[in-house]
Design an enzyme around this catalytic site. Structure first.
Site: not given
Lengths: 257, 257, 257, 257
Positions: A98, A185-186, A207
């Protein structure tokens, strides 16, 4: 109806939820989150590999029987990221990465110029490259054209919990890029993950939404269900939006009037 | 972690998804949707009870072993709604009713003045009243005060698929009204249902989002998962929103820099 | 192109911005805000009439040559509101009243059942009634039907600065109710006021957005321009929204390719 | 209070609204729009310079006494854009250029890699470069670092009328980049323009929102007022948003209770 395998960078996965280990408080919590989430893949920052090994994260991931996806979190230049990816390949004996190349620590936003450069080098070096990128369709095309195995646009800044700030941009990417599109993300909560799938994403990577929730395991279960729900809703063909009501009951054949 | 029973108007339910039968194309499709959704309760319009019986919807619901919740869809005045509820009680030998008093056929919006009037009469007559209402907190208080068993605010007009137009208003209701709050009407897809639960709703009621989807059974499964996901996310304590990034990886103890 | 008079409750007004005096720090600031806003009408709470007189607000409004619109802010029941309106009529020798019947001090939301009751009584008593209401189209119809001179739906709770939480609901009201629709409450900044006008409102009423801004006079000027801008944009017929780009330049007849 | 000059790329401008000529139906309409908008600057595509000259657009702009800003609309590569800018400099004897390097005709999205390359070359060649870019803060930094005179992020795709899809991203750019930030592309109506200014933009550039409105002149006036309103609101310091109401009237000293 719910069994659903898909190909991602040479792997056959059963889950469309990818988990990050960042922000997790202990190896035990991570193990529980992996189990609840149903994920097949956990990504780990290679720049804290030593710390991860020490803290037992890597053993926990490996014990869970899921695949480790190394990432280049914290890298600021193409050069740093390429080096980190190469170290990861040797350490973990894996061909995928990644790819993160961020601009600064305050926003953690991708630096797309460095990113495209790094992606090109890593593809040439035989990697399967999964780049963390912005929601810019044109950059996504570049990443595809240099040979990446997926594109992974952000919904909003890492850890912000702001969800998908620009669904229109994500929809444009999903509508054109034939590679797996992974929302990365976010995201903050379950409806964000469901929305990502409804917009056409192949999967979701998150995450902190799980690891820093008050009850990480329960949020892992929520995200598992949300990703399944969003995927099914996408495939089920939702009703159109209309500005006025549409009666759910027939207006003919009524009794009593 | 996922078993979760809750009390709703004197029943112990295992699912937080209530299904409407409006808009369904056949009894067979309804049976399949009930099975996939995991619902315990299906609501049926009493003003088309004859039609429902003819078309086999009622037998299908009863055969599925779920409870029938009669509704007063199509009623325009308190008087009509009270009469319809009383007929339903006799016909179905049940004490509960989903109370709808709509203002017109174009918008299908609740007429809250007639609604409060009808609710009061029906409570006095011994019903357990579940009123379909607007997202107005003050009206919700009135419905509570006259003795309703729940409040069921709309997200947007019936069948519009516009989702929850005013999450703030729903959140205000959930934060104050101690009764079950059931989001009823306007939902279009899985993320809408998850959001309803995240805002604090006890359950979701929907019909056309499932029955008029291209693949109703698959959407029923999506909604089942979405409601579970939203409920779990609500309980799990989501991360706060922040305008800037928050690193998911520690910035100390990094290797390679 | 910019001169525009309109009829509101028997008055011919030149401005579509109505100002509230609530929250203002001094009579001098109010005078300056009135001047900058270009308003023709300022509303004043009659329940603090004594305080207003003492503090010089009423003289300041009268000295500015604008009309005073008494309101029933703080009233909780139809009875209180009717009494307050009658006192206002005597004290100010005016036939109009901004009718507020709120449910509680925490939300300041309208109590629509008491509101409709009070409106009916005041119309019967010869008032021109301007009711502060929710964004519920069906309640707006009732207020029209009992003879109100306008409907004044909220954008969001008074003083919240949340803007228009449900533009769709406001649009429904503007599309159907032939009376002046005045967006009243919740606006925070200029774009909120412009949006209200674009949705079809006849005017905007606001207080705290101006009086509690850091620089009230400058915000008054901003609101004046925003209301004009939104009105003109509404009349000018905006371009349609499209999900893809539409070239602003012709693609034929290009040089250099 | 409303006079406000600002420096933009070496010019002192009185208006914060820049106008594009794309999509305009005639030179006469353009003249009227320029007059109503109050703009100081009109941008013209150099790749249709021949067509513009023929159709009389350039003479109309020059007759209006406003400055011409040549743009590189339609260019797909840095090389094309640099060449077009150089031709513009010779033809119009001007040192500035609105730099557009788009990826394709369907989306008209900027190609940020080509854009940064072109910007660097043009700065080195002595131009004042005003780049049309995405809402990516990190790309904006690059454009600043290579010496651009401003950054001009999109709100949404050119001509889409979708407004500002990601206000958060625009706010991040305005909060960090010390250059003038000009919102360029995607605006549809007055409230969009006001919002751009409230987010901290220095100015707004738009074309089709005006030129393709049903009544272009009236929309030009609307945009003039909206930009002024948004600017003033930004400077006036808006009230904070709060989830509950805040009384605009004092609750002490009330009469009648």
């Amino acid at each position: 109806m719910t069994s659903d395998t898909w190909e991602f960078s040479g792997r056959n996965l059963t889950s469309r939820l990818l988990l990050g280990s960042g922000g997790v408080s202990s190896a035990a919590v991570l193990s529980a989150c992996i189990a609840e989430s149903g994920t097949d893949v956990v990504t780990v920052s290679m720049r804290r590999a030593g710390a991860s090994a020490t803290s037992g994260l890597l053993p926990a991931i490996q014990a869970a029987g899921v695949e480790v996806l190394p990432n280049t979190a914290g890298c600021r230049t193409a050069r740093e990221a390429v080096l980190t990816a190469q170290l990861a390949r040797e350490a973990l004996r894996t061909d995928w990465v990644k790819l993160e190349v961020i601009a600064d620590d305050r926003t953690l936003l991708p630096d797309v110029l460095e990113l495209v450069d790094a992606a090109e080098q890593l593809v040439d070096d035989g990697f399967r490259v999964l780049p963390y990128t912005t929601d810019d369709l044109v950059v996504a095309r570049r990443l595809r054209d240099v040979g990446c195995a997926a594109v992974m646009p952000l919904g909003s800044p890492i850890g912000s919990g702001l969800g998908i700030r620009n669904p229109h941009a994500i929809e444009l990417i999903c509508g054109e890029i034939e590679l797996p599109v992974v929302l990365d993300a976010g995201l903050g909560t379950a409806s964000d993950a469901a929305l990502a799938m409804e917009l056409g994403c192949s999967a979701v990577l998150l995450a902190t939404a799980v690891t820093r929730a008050e009850r990480p395991e329960l949020m892992a279960a929520a995200m598992r269900d949300a990703v399944r729900a969003g995927r099914a809703a996408h495939d089920a063909g939702r009703i159109p939006r209309s500005s006025l009501a549409r009666a759910s009951s027939p207006t003919t054949g009524m009794v009593g009037r």
